[in-house]
Design an enzyme around this catalytic site. Structure first.
Site, PDB file in Angstrom:
ATOM      1  N   LYS A 157       0.853  -1.192   0.000  1.00 46.35           N
ATOM      2  CA  LYS A 157       0.000   0.000   0.000  1.00 46.35           C
ATOM      3  C   LYS A 157       0.881   1.231   0.000  1.00 46.35           C
ATOM      4  O   LYS A 157       1.994   1.206   0.532  1.00 46.35           O
ATOM      5  CB  LYS A 157      -0.881   0.010   1.254  1.00 46.35           C
ATOM      6  CG  LYS A 157      -2.082   0.911   1.140  1.00 46.35           C
ATOM      7  CD  LYS A 157      -3.106   0.250   0.232  1.00 46.35           C
ATOM      8  CE  LYS A 157      -4.483   0.805   0.404  1.00 46.35           C
ATOM      9  NZ  LYS A 157      -5.472  -0.193  -0.001  1.00 46.35           N
TER      10      LYS A 157
HETATM   11  N1  GLU Z   1      -7.297   0.266  -3.191  1.00 41.17           N
HETATM   12  C1  GLU Z   1      -8.050  -0.904  -3.473  1.00 41.17           C
HETATM   13  C2  GLU Z   1      -8.060  -1.841  -2.285  1.00 41.17           C
HETATM   14  O1  GLU Z   1      -7.879  -1.430  -1.166  1.00 41.17           O
HETATM   15  C3  GLU Z   1      -7.624  -1.577  -4.768  1.00 41.17           C
HETATM   16  C4  GLU Z   1      -6.210  -2.059  -4.806  1.00 41.17           C
HETATM   17  C5  GLU Z   1      -5.765  -2.526  -6.173  1.00 41.17           C
HETATM   18  O2  GLU Z   1      -6.567  -2.587  -7.081  1.00 41.17           O
HETATM   19  O3  GLU Z   1      -4.583  -2.829  -6.285  1.00 41.17           O
HETATM   20  O4  GLU Z   1      -8.332  -2.996  -2.410  1.00 41.17           O
END
Ligand code: GLU
Length: 419
Positions: A105
């Site tokens: 993240k």
């Molecule tokens: N931000 C989204 C999540 O928390 C999508 C992450 C992604 O598609 O890599 O799952």
């Protein structure tokens, strides 16, 4: 307070499944800590006098099952510990929804609503310049999260491609369609949340989704697309909210509006709470409404020790990441409230991110129908797998989901010889 640190909460959740899954102590230690953390200092000159300093993070939790994968959020309170928790949750999420990725993240401590579009672009490009060596289509693939969107992804793709002197669409997902984005990606998380809500209503409430009342907290990408999808499925959405407040209907048939009307109110009046004919409520009040299904689709730590006892919904489907704390989980379970955890319920987003990445690597473009039918299938399968384990072991859905994920990840670690 333990409840307020998402990373502590993520660690508490991980520790809670050691009774269900055998994990060697060294693997358990490895899972507690991210493999890599990148922290960058991002000074941004706004004009002749003002300079803003933002911190940028990219936390790479685990890549035993494939390249790191996860969103990038812009938020004034994004901290390293937030991002650590969110990265760990991505590792579990990609394992449960069964895509060959790890978990990561990113975050920048900034309030993008205070920046011009140009400044947002410069900040995004600076962040990419700073972490260029740590990302890549086979290394770590970013995507939208809180306060970032397809435009942000377009800048990332362009900056990265410039640095590499080649076009590299697969370095990010959630791009605009014109730049290699996938059909159905924008709506994917909300669509997945509503599929889970439908399955959970059938299983736990013995009701068709069309016979349920639902309250949705949050009207960002996840919240708004969840509402759209639920309305399409015939659910009675009786309350919605965004950062500025909420609105509810006293009529059991739900808000007397279309999804388009909600979108238009949000765009033209700055908040869904300005909807005509509804009754104004706060975000806190929304969480405590007497509805069948509550969908927190905003930020972490919304359902805590202090309000869990007042929740009246019978079912909670987590659209957001980490909206329920471990203390709250205990209270909800004592009160007979079922929680469909984030790592299952909102995994439709990263699933379609995976579809986008596959299309990019193959220079292909799938139809929306193809994307949606694969999404629906995979979501239902993940839901069923988690439900089966939860019933077999007599554990809640969060523990069951986590157990499945941890088993898959540790097995990949063992086979690759991580020790
Ligand atoms: N931000 C989204 C999540 O928390 C999508 C992450 C992604 O598609 O890599 O799952």
């Amino acid at each position: 307070m333990v409840d307020e640190d998402p990373y502590d909460n993520a660690l508490t959740q991980l520790a809670s499944i050691t009774e269900v899954v055998q994990i060697e102590p060294e693997y358990f230690e490895m899972l507690k800590h991210p493999r890599r953390e990148v922290v960058v200092y991002l000074p941004l000159k706004l004009n002749a006098h003002d300079q803003l300093t933002c911190m940028g993070y990219r936390v790479q939790h685990n890549n035993a099952r494939g390249p790191y994968k996860g969103g990038l959020r812009y938020h004034p309170s994004a901290s390293l510990n937030d991002v650590r928790a969110l990265a760990m949750w991505m590792t579990w999420k990609t394992a449960i929804i069964d895509v060959p990725y790890g978990g990561a993240k990113g975050g920048i401590t900034v309030d993008p609503s205070k920046l011009t579009q140009d400044d947002q672009e410069r900040l995004t490009r600076k962040y990419v310049d700073a972490i260029e060596r740590d990302i890549g289509p086979e290394v770590d693939i970013m995507a939208p999260d809180v306060n970032t969107n397809p435009q942000t992804m377009a800048w990332i793709m362009n900056e990265y491609s410039k640095l590499k002197s080649q076009n590299v669409p697969a370095v990010v997902t959630g791009k605009p369609i014109e730049l290699g984005g996938s059909e159905g990606r924008v709506a994917a998380t909300g669509r997945g949340v509503s599929i889970c809500a439908g399955e959970a209503a059938k299983t736990f409430l013995k009701k068709d989704i069309g016979d349920t009342t639902v309250a949705v907290q949050g009207f960002g990408n996840v919240g708004s697309n969840t509402v759209a999808s639920l309305i399409r499925m015939g659910a009675r959405v009786v309350a919605v909210s965004d950062v500025k407040g909420g609105v509810m209907s006293r009529r059991p048939v739900g808000l007397d509006v279309s999804y388009e009307k909600l979108l238009e109110t949000s765009a033209s009046k700055g908040s869904v709470s300005k909807l005509e004919g509804g009754e104004l409520i706060s975000n806190e009040e929304l969480l405590e409404l007497d509805v069948d299904i509550l969908i927190p689709a905003a930020l972490e730590n919304q359902i805590t020790e202090s309000n869990a006892g007042s929740i009246k919904a019978k079912l909670i489907v987590e659209g957001a990441n980490g909206p329920t704390t471990p203390h709250a989980d205990k209270i909800l379970s004592r009160n007979g409230i079922t929680v469909i955890p984030d790592i299952v319920a909102n995994s439709g987003g990263v699933l379609v991110s995976y579809f986008e990445w596959v299309q990019n690597l193959n220079r292909d473009h799938w139809t929306e129908e193809a994307v949606n039918s694969r999404l629906d299938d995979k979501m239902r399968r993940a839901f069923r797998d988690v439900l089966r384990l939860s019933q077999k072991e007599g554990i809640d859905m969060r523990k069951a989901a986590l157990a499945i994920a941890v088993k898959k990840v540790t097995s990949a670690m063992r086979l690759s010889g991580w020790h």
